[in-house]
Design a protein around this motif. Sequence first.
Motif, PDB file in Angstrom:
ATOM      1  N   GLU A  40     -43.484  10.263 -38.956  1.00 27.68           N
ATOM      2  CA  GLU A  40     -43.542   9.847 -40.104  1.00 27.68           C
ATOM      3  C   GLU A  40     -42.110   8.864 -40.351  1.00 27.68           C
ATOM      4  N   LYS A  41     -42.137   7.833 -41.196  1.00 30.05           N
ATOM      5  CA  LYS A  41     -41.079   6.963 -41.495  1.00 30.05           C
ATOM      6  C   LYS A  41     -40.499   7.737 -42.827  1.00 30.05           C
ATOM      7  N   ILE A  42     -39.101   7.908 -42.766  1.00 32.34           N
ATOM      8  CA  ILE A  42     -38.641   8.329 -43.964  1.00 32.34           C
ATOM      9  C   ILE A  42     -37.545   7.469 -44.561  1.00 32.34           C
ATOM     10  N   VAL A  43     -37.803   7.063 -45.638  1.00 31.68           N
ATOM     11  CA  VAL A  43     -36.944   6.074 -46.672  1.00 31.68           C
ATOM     12  C   VAL A  43     -36.221   6.809 -47.643  1.00 31.68           C
ATOM     13  N   ILE A  44     -34.798   6.636 -47.232  1.00 32.49           N
ATOM     14  CA  ILE A  44     -34.068   7.189 -48.553  1.00 32.49           C
ATOM     15  C   ILE A  44     -33.261   6.110 -49.080  1.00 32.49           C
ATOM     16  N   PRO A  45     -33.733   5.840 -50.305  1.00 32.94           N
ATOM     17  CA  PRO A  45     -33.174   4.609 -51.210  1.00 32.94           C
ATOM     18  C   PRO A  45     -31.661   4.767 -51.190  1.00 32.94           C
ATOM     19  N   GLU A  46     -31.249   3.351 -51.173  1.00 32.53           N
ATOM     20  CA  GLU A  46     -29.887   3.092 -51.133  1.00 32.53           C
ATOM     21  C   GLU A  46     -29.028   3.664 -49.790  1.00 32.53           C
ATOM     22  N   VAL A  47     -29.753   4.373 -49.008  1.00 31.74           N
ATOM     23  CA  VAL A  47     -28.949   4.812 -47.695  1.00 31.74           C
ATOM     24  C   VAL A  47     -29.886   4.053 -46.524  1.00 31.74           C
ATOM     25  N   GLY A  48     -30.921   4.277 -46.242  1.00 34.97           N
ATOM     26  CA  GLY A  48     -31.738   3.663 -44.883  1.00 34.97           C
ATOM     27  C   GLY A  48     -32.957   4.320 -44.587  1.00 34.97           C
ATOM     28  N   THR A  49     -33.327   3.861 -43.479  1.00 37.28           N
ATOM     29  CA  THR A  49     -34.630   4.433 -43.016  1.00 37.28           C
ATOM     30  C   THR A  49     -34.651   5.474 -41.709  1.00 37.28           C
ATOM     31  N   PHE A  50     -35.040   6.459 -41.669  1.00 31.40           N
ATOM     32  CA  PHE A  50     -35.165   7.302 -40.325  1.00 31.40           C
ATOM     33  C   PHE A  50     -36.538   6.950 -39.608  1.00 31.40           C
ATOM     34  N   GLN A  51     -36.814   6.465 -38.461  1.00 31.30           N
ATOM     35  CA  GLN A  51     -38.066   6.348 -37.745  1.00 31.30           C
ATOM     36  C   GLN A  51     -37.951   7.021 -36.464  1.00 31.30           C
ATOM     37  N   LEU A  52     -39.090   7.158 -35.892  1.00 34.40           N
ATOM     38  CA  LEU A  52     -39.258   7.709 -34.547  1.00 34.40           C
ATOM     39  C   LEU A  52     -39.699   6.493 -33.799  1.00 34.40           C
ATOM     40  N   SER A  53     -38.940   6.218 -32.654  1.00 35.88           N
ATOM     41  CA  SER A  53     -39.587   5.046 -31.780  1.00 35.88           C
ATOM     42  C   SER A  53     -39.645   5.610 -30.113  1.00 35.88           C
ATOM     43  N   ALA A  72     -36.670   8.324 -17.475  1.00 35.85           N
ATOM     44  CA  ALA A  72     -37.624   8.843 -17.882  1.00 35.85           C
ATOM     45  C   ALA A  72     -37.992   8.195 -19.393  1.00 35.85           C
ATOM     46  N   ALA A  73     -39.388   8.159 -19.603  1.00 38.31           N
ATOM     47  CA  ALA A  73     -39.702   7.680 -20.969  1.00 38.31           C
ATOM     48  C   ALA A  73     -39.190   8.722 -21.882  1.00 38.31           C
ATOM     49  N   ARG A  74     -38.719   8.480 -23.235  1.00 35.84           N
ATOM     50  CA  ARG A  74     -38.530   9.382 -24.364  1.00 35.84           C
ATOM     51  C   ARG A  74     -38.565   9.298 -25.648  1.00 35.84           C
ATOM     52  N   ASN A  75     -38.959   9.802 -26.445  1.00 35.95           N
ATOM     53  CA  ASN A  75     -38.683   9.449 -27.934  1.00 35.95           C
ATOM     54  C   ASN A  75     -37.170   9.538 -28.302  1.00 35.95           C
ATOM     55  N   SER A  76     -36.999   8.519 -29.307  1.00 36.32           N
ATOM     56  CA  SER A  76     -35.582   8.533 -29.882  1.00 36.32           C
ATOM     57  C   SER A  76     -35.877   8.329 -31.376  1.00 36.32           C
ATOM     58  N   VAL A  77     -34.777   8.725 -31.968  1.00 39.88           N
ATOM     59  CA  VAL A  77     -34.615   8.464 -33.843  1.00 39.88           C
ATOM     60  C   VAL A  77     -33.909   7.423 -34.096  1.00 39.88           C
ATOM     61  N   THR A  78     -34.431   6.437 -34.736  1.00 40.01           N
ATOM     62  CA  THR A  78     -33.551   5.455 -34.945  1.00 40.01           C
ATOM     63  C   THR A  78     -33.316   5.481 -36.434  1.00 40.01           C
ATOM     64  N   PHE A  79     -32.098   4.845 -36.988  1.00 41.69           N
ATOM     65  CA  PHE A  79     -31.909   4.751 -38.261  1.00 41.69           C
ATOM     66  C   PHE A  79     -31.458   3.333 -38.527  1.00 41.69           C
ATOM     67  N   LYS A  80     -31.977   2.848 -39.706  1.00 41.55           N
ATOM     68  CA  LYS A  80     -31.727   1.509 -40.089  1.00 41.55           C
ATOM     69  C   LYS A  80     -31.022   1.362 -41.559  1.00 41.55           C
ATOM     70  N   ALA A  81     -29.875   1.159 -41.804  1.00 40.62           N
ATOM     71  CA  ALA A  81     -29.194   0.994 -43.066  1.00 40.62           C
ATOM     72  C   ALA A  81     -29.885   0.300 -43.889  1.00 40.62           C
ATOM     73  N   THR A  82     -29.892   0.482 -45.306  1.00 43.89           N
ATOM     74  CA  THR A  82     -30.239  -0.596 -46.213  1.00 43.89           C
ATOM     75  C   THR A  82     -29.336  -1.614 -46.404  1.00 43.89           C
TER      76      THR A  82
END
Length: 91
Positions: A40-53, A72-82
């Motif tokens: 799931e994408k997690i949006v935290i208002p005024e902070v940013g978004t966590f997402q699995l990529s 190797a292929a892998r999953n990673s957690v990304t964060f994008k600031a607002t």
Amino acid sequence: MKKSELVAALAYHAESSKVEAERFLDAFGKTIHAEILKAEKIVIPEVGTFQLSHREARKGRNPATGEEIQIAARNSVTFKATKSLQEAVNP
């Protein structure tokens, strides 16, 4: 900032006890983990978004030996600031 400092800051801003702030912080962390595992994408208002990529497998190079290796292929957690957080950091 260490966990104890974050707990103290949360308690101060929420006008609550440190015990309640720590309980909230622990629950917040567990919620982030659970939702990310569900992709799931997690949006935290005024902070940013966590997402699995997903990162595909790729070729790399060992910097010490120059030998080509397979990464190797892998999953990673990304964060994008607002935008507002970015503007606060870079006025």
